[in-house]
Scaffold this active site. Structure first.
Site, PDB file in Angstrom:
ATOM      1  N   ASP A  70      -5.589  13.311  -8.122  1.00 32.14           N
ATOM      2  CA  ASP A  70      -4.162  12.995  -8.145  1.00 32.14           C
ATOM      3  C   ASP A  70      -4.029  11.905  -7.102  1.00 32.14           C
ATOM      4  O   ASP A  70      -4.102  12.171  -5.902  1.00 32.14           O
ATOM      5  CB  ASP A  70      -3.315  14.216  -7.752  1.00 32.14           C
ATOM      6  N   HIS A  71      -3.878  10.659  -7.548  1.00 31.15           N
ATOM      7  CA  HIS A  71      -4.041   9.570  -6.581  1.00 31.15           C
ATOM      8  C   HIS A  71      -2.967   9.592  -5.491  1.00 31.15           C
ATOM      9  O   HIS A  71      -3.138   8.985  -4.451  1.00 31.15           O
ATOM     10  CB  HIS A  71      -4.152   8.212  -7.282  1.00 31.15           C
ATOM     11  N   HIS A 123       2.181  14.288  -9.368  1.00 29.05           N
ATOM     12  CA  HIS A 123       2.394  13.601  -8.090  1.00 29.05           C
ATOM     13  C   HIS A 123       3.536  14.206  -7.262  1.00 29.05           C
ATOM     14  O   HIS A 123       3.382  14.484  -6.077  1.00 29.05           O
ATOM     15  CB  HIS A 123       2.700  12.120  -8.333  1.00 29.05           C
TER      16      HIS A 123
HETATM   17  C1  BG6 Z   1       0.532   7.054 -12.585  1.00 26.71           C
HETATM   18  C2  BG6 Z   1       1.501   7.099 -13.737  1.00 26.71           C
HETATM   19  O1  BG6 Z   1      -0.097   8.288 -12.416  1.00 26.71           O
HETATM   20  O2  BG6 Z   1       1.251   6.738 -11.402  1.00 26.71           O
HETATM   21  C3  BG6 Z   1       2.231   5.779 -13.883  1.00 26.71           C
HETATM   22  O3  BG6 Z   1       0.785   7.372 -14.937  1.00 26.71           O
HETATM   23  C4  BG6 Z   1       2.889   5.396 -12.581  1.00 26.71           C
HETATM   24  O4  BG6 Z   1       3.199   5.834 -14.920  1.00 26.71           O
HETATM   25  C5  BG6 Z   1       1.885   5.478 -11.443  1.00 26.71           C
HETATM   26  O5  BG6 Z   1       3.351   4.067 -12.730  1.00 26.71           O
HETATM   27  C6  BG6 Z   1       2.588   5.290 -10.119  1.00 26.71           C
HETATM   28  O6  BG6 Z   1       1.621   5.177  -9.119  1.00 26.71           O
HETATM   29  P1  BG6 Z   1       1.942   4.379  -7.785  1.00 26.71           P
HETATM   30  O7  BG6 Z   1       0.728   4.577  -6.953  1.00 26.71           O
HETATM   31  O8  BG6 Z   1       2.187   2.959  -8.176  1.00 26.71           O
HETATM   32  O9  BG6 Z   1       3.171   5.022  -7.228  1.00 26.71           O
END
Ligand code: BG6
Length: 517
Positions: free
Chosen positions: A191-192, A254
């Site tokens: 989960d980045h 997230h």
């Molecule tokens: C991803 C989603 O996991 O996270 C995307 O699939 C979203 O739709 C993205 O744009 C948002 O990531 P960050 O790091 O730009 O907030």
């Protein structure tokens, strides 16, 4: 600047081979290869390593290296000579994930790379393919014995990209499929958001300071907001997104993970399971929503066409690969409660949307008002509540809002800010989430990866919402013009006069239509 404490980013992992499934995909180009290159540049890759890209397309090592050179140059601060040296350790092996024979060839190739590069039989497999292929790949790896790990053969780890299932049942099935071949300790569900520095800083902020943690509970906190706003629309991802929507795409993973970090109890240590046991308890304590509560606790919306800064932007239904009658939500706002000792009675408001006025992810802790209204009538809110704003991105930092007296006669008050920006720290490199997460996996540290039971617990909260949306046509989807803060109805989740979401900036347009879809 003095740096205290554990700094794993200074540890080098053991030699290993990284195998990327889905190497021709967007994620490999935009995130994975640039992250690996950055680790190499920072001398954090193992002394001996190889990266093997796999995909259905037949490519030579050199073709693949040329593609990856373009990717690294486009998405990192690349030094040409260093990129060339990094790419000497990059290879390509064509694999049709449904063809068991291709996995035997892969095994032969990996064994030969392992011998030449002295990578000690350690393998990290990264699943960056469409999720429909995950089970196949894992079963085929298992049939070739590529999942085996022991002292004699080295370690074997599996990173699984999101989405982890499309609902509770599919997440459970996927967990079972993976765990039939790999042990839970070998599985790293990414989960980045957990790899973002500022999300990890939530833990240091809470547990490394004596000031805030004593206030971090229902006695002092009135409510908590978490927002992940994006200004972009769905872009070229309509095919995936129209099946997913904001609740699955952002909230289930997230946003709930961020809630977990904000709400967890102090872990007994920073070991992976100690931390993850505590976040799991939070997810298990989220009060489930009954079908008839969904409309009052969750607001969904979809962006409509609007003129923003002179530019006419399409509505969601006009985007590429999106159905013209789509009811998929590009915005979701949820009011939830965590039924435990610490958080009883404190509402959490979480929202995420595309095509909002700005890109910002933040958590706002609203403290309770002072108990006695000295500076106005008892019925008035003449001072603002104290807020702690944890800015996750961009402009990472922490803001404290408090009231002070306006100079002059009387006792007029005004809210002022104490504001810290990460950018004020000189010479500090803030790594991308994927850098941290790839490094942690090579080091065998799963703290910032989601455990199987936690992923299921998050789905357990989300599933009744999906079910209610599906079965109850009276639950509305509200259209909101692109460039605005989403459906006006989201404010109604706050049922106390004067309370509303924090709006970090104004709507960008008066154009477009608020409507029911
Ligand atoms: C991803 C989603 O996991 O996270 C995307 O699939 C979203 O739709 C993205 O744009 C948002 O990531 P960050 O790091 O730009 O907030």
């Amino acid at each position: 600047m003095r740096v205290f404490g554990r700094n794993d980013t200074m540890r080098k992992p053991a030699n290993c081979v990284l195998v990327i499934f889905g190497a021709s995909g967007d994620l490999t180009h935009r995130k994975l290869m640039p992250a690996l290159y950055n680790l190499y540049r920072r001398e954090l890759m193992p002394d001996q390593f190889a990266v093997v890209g796999t995909g259905r397309t037949k490519l030579s090592d050199d073709d693949f290296r040329a593609n990856m050179a373009r990717a690294v140059n486009a998405h990192s601060d690349a030094d040409c000579a260093l990129v060339d040296r990094f790419l000497e350790s990059v290879f390509y092996q064509p694999v049709d994930t449904k063809a068991p024979d291709d996995f035997h060839s892969l095994k032969e190739r990996l064994t030969s790379i392992d011998e030449t590069w002295n990578t000690e039989g350690n393998y990290l497999y990264y699943l960056s393919t469409p999720p429909s292929l995950f089970t196949n790949i894992v079963e085929n790896l298992g049939s070739c014995g590529l999942q085996v790990e022991d002292d004699a053969t080295g370690w074997s780890r599996l990173i699984v990209e999101k989405p982890f299932g499309t609902d509770l049942a599919s997440a459970r099935t996927l967990n079972r499929d993976l765990q039939r071949v790999f042990k839970e300790s070998q599985i790293y569900r990414i989960d980045h958001y957990l790899g973002k520095e500022t999300v990890q800083n939530l833990l240091v902020f809470r547990f490394g300071n004596g000031i805030f943690e004593p206030l971090w509970n229902r006695n002092y906190i009135d409510r908590i907001e978490v927002t992940a706003a994006e200004s972009i629309g769905v872009g070229s991802r309509g095919g995936y997104y129209d099946q997913a929507g904001a609740l699955r795409d952002m909230v289930q993973n997230h946003l709930l993970q961020v809630v977990g970090m904000i709400a967890m109890e102090p872990p007994s240590s920073f070991e992976a399971d100690a931390v993850r046991n505590e976040t799991l308890k939070v997810f298990d304590s989220i009060r489930p929503l009954d079908a008839d509560e969904v409309a009052a606790h969750v607001v969904r919306g979809q962006y409509t066409a609007a003129k923003v800064a002179g530019e006419q932007l399409p509505g969601y239904r006009d985007e590429e690969k999106v159905s013209a009658e789509s009811k998929t939500e590009t915005y979701a706002a949820v009011k939830l409660h965590i039924d435990n000792w610490r958080w009883g009675g404190v509402p959490f408001y979480i929202r995420s949307g595309k095509r909002l006025p700005t890109r910002v992810t933040e958590a706002v802790i609203h403290f309770k008002q002072a108990p006695h209204h000295l500076f106005g009538q008892p019925s008035e809110r003449c001072v603002e509540d104290n807020q702690l704003v944890l800015r996750i991105q961009p402009d990472e930092g922490i803001l404290v809002k408090f009231n002070m007296k306006l100079p002059g006669s009387g006792f007029q008050t005004q809210a002022v800010n104490m504001d810290f920006h990460y950018s004020d720290l000189s010479n500090v490199y803030v790594p991308e989430a994927y850098e941290r997460l790839l490094l942690d996996c090579m080091l065998g540290d799963a703290t910032l990866y989601a455990r199987g039971d936690a992923v299921e617990a998050c789905w357990e909260f989300v599933q009744p919402i999906l079910d209610a949306w599906k079965s109850n046509p009276t639950i509305k989807v509200f259209g909101y013009p692109g460039g605005t803060w989403g459906p006006r109805e989201a404010a109604a989740l706050y049922n106390r006069p004067g309370d509303d979401w924090r709006y970090p900036c104004k709507n960008l347009t008066d154009d477009g239509e608020y409507c029911e879809l």
